[in-house]
Scaffold this motif. Sequence first.
Motif, PDB file in Angstrom:
ATOM      1  N   GLY A  93       0.808  -1.218   0.000  1.00  0.00           N
ATOM      2  CA  GLY A  93       0.000   0.000   0.000  1.00  0.00           C
ATOM      3  C   GLY A  93       0.837   1.262   0.000  1.00  0.00           C
ATOM      4  O   GLY A  93       0.351   2.330  -0.358  1.00  0.00           O
ATOM      5  N   SER A  94       2.086   1.147   0.394  1.00  0.00           N
ATOM      6  CA  SER A  94       2.953   2.329   0.419  1.00  0.00           C
ATOM      7  C   SER A  94       3.630   2.558  -0.930  1.00  0.00           C
ATOM      8  O   SER A  94       4.471   3.445  -1.068  1.00  0.00           O
ATOM      9  CB  SER A  94       4.006   2.157   1.526  1.00  0.00           C
TER      10      SER A  94
ATOM     11  N   SER B 243       6.345   4.125   4.877  1.00  0.00           N
ATOM     12  CA  SER B 243       6.093   2.836   5.529  1.00  0.00           C
ATOM     13  C   SER B 243       5.272   3.087   6.786  1.00  0.00           C
ATOM     14  O   SER B 243       5.718   3.809   7.682  1.00  0.00           O
ATOM     15  CB  SER B 243       7.415   2.150   5.901  1.00  0.00           C
ATOM     16  N   LYS B 244       4.104   2.502   6.805  1.00  0.00           N
ATOM     17  CA  LYS B 244       3.242   2.692   7.973  1.00  0.00           C
ATOM     18  C   LYS B 244       3.971   2.262   9.242  1.00  0.00           C
ATOM     19  O   LYS B 244       3.999   2.966  10.228  1.00  0.00           O
ATOM     20  CB  LYS B 244       1.954   1.880   7.759  1.00  0.00           C
ATOM     21  N   THR B 245       4.599   1.102   9.160  1.00  0.00           N
ATOM     22  CA  THR B 245       5.265   0.549  10.345  1.00  0.00           C
ATOM     23  C   THR B 245       6.703   1.035  10.493  1.00  0.00           C
ATOM     24  O   THR B 245       7.282   0.985  11.568  1.00  0.00           O
ATOM     25  CB  THR B 245       5.324  -0.983  10.218  1.00  0.00           C
TER      26      THR B 245
ATOM     27  N   THR C 289       9.340  -2.479   7.539  1.00  0.00           N
ATOM     28  CA  THR C 289       9.221  -3.438   6.438  1.00  0.00           C
ATOM     29  C   THR C 289      10.581  -3.670   5.789  1.00  0.00           C
ATOM     30  O   THR C 289      11.270  -2.710   5.410  1.00  0.00           O
ATOM     31  CB  THR C 289       8.188  -2.905   5.409  1.00  0.00           C
TER      32      THR C 289
ATOM     33  N   GLU D 215      -5.816  -8.611  -0.753  1.00  0.00           N
ATOM     34  CA  GLU D 215      -5.327  -8.589   0.618  1.00  0.00           C
ATOM     35  C   GLU D 215      -6.503  -8.371   1.580  1.00  0.00           C
ATOM     36  O   GLU D 215      -6.458  -8.788   2.730  1.00  0.00           O
ATOM     37  CB  GLU D 215      -4.254  -7.489   0.804  1.00  0.00           C
TER      38      GLU D 215
END
Length: 551
Positions: A162-163, A213-215, A218, A361
């Motif tokens: 998604g990124s 990156s949300k997190t 990754t 997903e």
Amino acid sequence: MNGSAAPPRAQLTALPAWQALAEHYGRVGKLHLRQIFAEDPQRGERLVAEAGGLYLDYSKNRVTDETLRLLLQLAKECGLAESIAAMFGGQKINASEQRPALHIALNARQDEHFLVDGIDVVPEVHAVLQHMAVFSEDIRSGRWLGYTGKAIRNIVNIGIGGSDLGPVMAYEALRYYSRRDMNFRFLSNIDGTDFVEVTRDLDPEETLFIIVSKTFATLETLTNACTARDWSLRKLKDKSAIQKHFVAVSTNAEGVAEFGIDTANMFGFWDWVGGRYSMDSAVGLSTMIAIGARNFRDMLSGFHAMDEHFRSTPFERNLPVLMGLLAIWNNNFLGAGTVAVLPYEHYLKRFPAYLQQLAMESNGKHVTLDGDRVAVPTGPVYWGEPGTNGQHSFYQLIHQGTQIVPCDFIGFCQPLNPVGRHHALLLANLFAQAEALAFGKTADQVRAEGKPAWLVPHLVCDGNRPTNTILAPCLTPQTLGQLVALYEHSVFTQGIIWNIDSFDQWGVELGKLLAQRIIPELESVEEPELKHDSSTNALIWRYRRLRKEES
Ligand code: F6P
């Protein structure tokens, strides 16, 4: 017992509407679109719906009025209206991760309110948008200079899933509106080739990396980000140059700071935005730099219009609901395991790839929200290519193959680049394909053309292949927003019917974990003791041997 606040739901196949649909399928399943259209000359004008200029013709699906009535009844029995209200109300509908799925708040107007745990998130959303707008304008105007005083000409978005897929799709889709004197590139794959090819002709002095990156955890993104940092520093030498050439989009400020990016140049988003639902958040920073803040806001207004349409329009006229229910009918009753998305607009060439993550997903799940194994197939495979290229590739199978492939055709009446007769030829092909798929060609028609008897079976096209046609006036930022939100909510509708969590993605974790175990086994100088299955062991040994021979 389930992770959501909702009480467990009856098994889908036990619902009265499902059983009625199964029984109904026995009666209408063999009906041909030729007959259905012949018996209802107005069908092509009746089975259509429109929202903000986006016109959906769903008449070429293998449904009768009774099918539609039963599908709408199914939506009712599955609590679709309540689920829509729960999503818009900020409830933790992503039950397995115990989070809301509130991407709709990203498109909210300033005077609207969306609450997460009692707190209105709209002011934060607009603060980030404002931050993005200022930064984008600084880059576009040349006010933001690189470390050596040169203006930024190259934007490299580093992210994956998604990124990446949203930003790259949006950039390609809206390229017509983009700055042509700048380069926009998208680096996602951990394959070093991606890095080398993306950066080979770029000058670090004129390049800005956006690490998305949300997190911020990754593997692919962090590996590429570190390689990009090394690449930049080889020329710029001074570590403080990073502040001028790297910005981040993330929910993880600590990780961003640890990497060396000034958190003042971090654009935040929130854990209630799923990666695949995030292109209208700060994840779209590259999009905003490309098309400018005003166009970006137009895109958001398109999302918002479709969000509101989904929230408030009666289901029988509600585009995402209709598309979602038809997808259920095609998948679970007609037995179609895939959906082809076929945009007759070259700028939408990455749209099918974007939808793959959004749909697969989200709905590639085998367990219900109540923890039971699903009783019916879920999550069809989404795929596609822009028209007319696909016609000379895989359409043969769609026309005469043995499986049903429902298709979504997407077209625009006004071309962005009018060139001679091209647009009429393009749209003629779109309309012709949907017509051919629905009505086919009978043996009698083939014989009437004077074809020899032995050739007749080869020339017959059965038809009766279901399609949707989505027609819009022109591809604008606003239309793109509408289109993406249409699919987001169609995917949501399908997930509600299947009673699955469309917002988690646990299935991707196992492979990531196993890769972590294998990395040292590939890299270690010592011969590692391998404890995998015999196939994985043999592959690792072979890789090690060949690498050793090469070095
Ligand atoms: O591994 C799947 C996934 O978590 C996607 O859902 C997500 O879009 C992608 O990885 C990237 O995640 P992040 O933005 O945290 O780097």
